[in-house]
Scaffold this active site. Sequence first.
Site, short mmCIF file in Angstrom:
data_model
loop_
_atom_site.label_atom_id
_atom_site.label_comp_id
_atom_site.label_asym_id
_atom_site.label_seq_id
_atom_site.Cartn_x
_atom_site.Cartn_y
_atom_site.Cartn_z
N ASP A 169 -86.32 48.33 -16.07
CA ASP A 169 -84.92 48.55 -16.39
C ASP A 169 -84.01 47.40 -16.00
OD1 ASP A 169 -85.11 48.95 -13.62
OD2 ASP A 169 -83.30 50.17 -13.64
N ASP A 205 -92.13 49.49 -13.08
CA ASP A 205 -91.28 48.90 -12.05
C ASP A 205 -90.89 50.04 -11.11
OD1 ASP A 205 -89.35 47.16 -10.76
OD2 ASP A 205 -87.83 48.31 -11.85
#
Length: 813
Positions: free
Chosen positions: A706, A509
């Site tokens: 996250d 990400d």
Amino acid sequence: MNTSSLKISGMRCASCAQAIENSLNKLDGVKSASLNYAAEKALIEYDPKKISVEDLIKAVEDAGYSVIKDILRRSFSVQGMTCASCALTIEGVLKKMEGVEDAVLNFATEKVLVIYDPNKVSVEDIIKEVATTGYILLNPEFLTEEEEPAEVIAVLEAKNRMLLAWKLNVILMLIMFVPTIFSLSNSMNLLIGIVMLVLAALVIFVPGYPTFKSAFGSLRRLNANMDLLIALGTLSALSLGVVSLFIAVGSFTSVAAMIMTFHLTGRYIETRAKGRASEAIKKLLELGAKNARILRDSIEVEIPAEELIVGDIMVIRPGEKIPTDGIIIEGESAVDESMATGESIPVEKKKGEKVIGATINQMGLLQVKVTSTGKETFLAKVIQMVEEAQGSKVPIQEFADKVTAYFVPAVLIISACTFILWFIFPDFFISVAQYASHYLPWVNTELGLFSRAAFASVTVLVIACPCALGLATPTALMVGTGLGAENGVLIRSGEAIQIMKDVSVVVFDKTGTLTEGSPRVTDLYALNNTKEEDLIEYAASIESGSEHPLAKAILGYASDRKVKYSSPDKFKVVTGRGAEGEVGGKKVLVGSAGYLSPYMTEDADKIFKKLQDAGKTVVGIGLDENIIGVFGIADQIKENASQVIGELKSMKIESLLLTGDNRRTAEAIASQAGIDRVFSEVMPDDKSDVIKSLQREGETVVMVGDGINDAPALAVSDCGIALGTGTDVAIEAADITLVSGDLSGVIKALKLSRATFRKIWQNLAWAYVYNVIVIPVAVLGLLHPVIGVSTMALSSISVVTNATRLKKLDLSD
């Protein structure tokens, strides 16, 4: 579904673990039960509406084993008693509480001893319950004489049994040599034979009693274990010793004693080695602070750390451990968080920042407000994750479990067949023995056929070893997960270890994972004659309802510019695109170019493209169907991101960037990191589809993220890695958590997983090869039973020792 971990006692080998597992899995309401023989723990996932923990414990006990309860003993001072009946009332109330094993009150000393399970009831619960009857409990304290841990007791008992066996065995050996030194009459030889039998029987039935108890217990439950093999082997040898007193057959009296002695020696060494393998949990448990200093009415008071409650203000001086998780309300310091992250460099902390319990305050005086206690603390969750990982299984272990289930019955059959085959094909077996006797001094060609057949049959019984198979995987898993915890890599399941060794693609990400996750406003363009202050007010008002990092950047910018803003009305998040609401009665939109496309103008489009070409994230502001301004926001790439990507390339693992951000920004970040392949402008719900498409291409995919929007992708990937600095949702969806949020943890996780799986393979290979080689050799009568039982013990010990060598692995390289 609930998950419970039970500490099991009474297991003697891998077959015992299999029996308990089967008993638990048969229960209605149990989804899965896996048992780690090395850790002696069962991890059970169950439906609490259908079955209780007590039912699980009963199933273990019905299988012939016991559960070690986590029991504490506390003494309380009692106020308010006036007579003996008061004491009876308090005792009665306490004994009725769930989790209280016993309560004994001494009216004369006004003290009550409470024995309880801290997993079911707390000190606070006990005090509150007694308070409802009108009495007060004060000054709870642990008894000074605490019991030794079960592991220490197990090692001590194993050592005492071994020493007793050796003492009796030495006496037996000395007596055995008497006839070879002195010329004795037949009656004296008979007496010596009887004395030797008595000594051998003492060795077998006194220190060897637990072995026989386990053996015949397994026979009664129709679940043969390794102790049954040892029991049958020693009894067979001892019986031949008895028979030799009356007819001319070889006497195996000393052999019977030696088999049990070497077996008990192996048990002792194995028990010690297993203790070393499980040191990780012990180390974690020892990290917590024992006491805490808190403020009560502006006065410092010292209390046991476990009595802290949320909201307490702790005072931590330089050099002291932080008793539990909290947030700094006063002071600044550097905190040593190495116990959590594995990083030795202290982290600067100031007012408003979170601190972790059991970390060490190095410099300044801190006042910390408690935010979590007990099982909700970081340390407790780490311990829980490590315990769950150690209780889980690596897929490769399934085959070992199947072999173990049939192993002992197969050995019993082979032993019986060996005895019979020696009589069917005596010439073949004798010729092999004659040839081998030139090289193997223990092959006795002077024995009769019956003695030789018995010799080979007993050796088959005592040389076979299912324990090496049972210990091969769990010991490596225990050491590996423990080492990971010490280095800030929390592995949730054994399956993740097996998957990580085959990883071909790592998907990152962007925001908060590959970048710092703290973007800031770098550019501001006001359009349509809008004042900058008004533009900032509109944007900040809408973003005040969002937790997105870009929202925080705009709010931080508003704070820096000292622009006041208000909460929006009719606030709504449009996932992956932006947000909208009403500010001062006007509809305001904040979001991406795609979200604002219906209102896009030529000037606004040029600004969007200019900022995007610079690799910045662009947020537009719409008001009354017009774009009134554009924010340029940049997020810095993490310092070691390019180094981590480079290491992955050297490991022949491809790196990908997966983000909802625009292509220009994504490619700019990817270029800085050294990533060649980018998936941009991907909606959160579509991230999992990208992972699935990669899997369809035959890739083994690891997702690193996250945020909440990463949770679906983390869950669907072959192995999800969450940064500990991220959201709880992401951490829950992941298979591995990196405590510090440092990307180098990805490399650590890969190295650790590969090293752990390599140990598992080595252990399983050794266990299989050992049994495949030694059993046929024993059938041929080429191994002495004492050598057999020694190598059997050595095989288990070598598996555990090999696993503990993982501790030497340096994950920082």
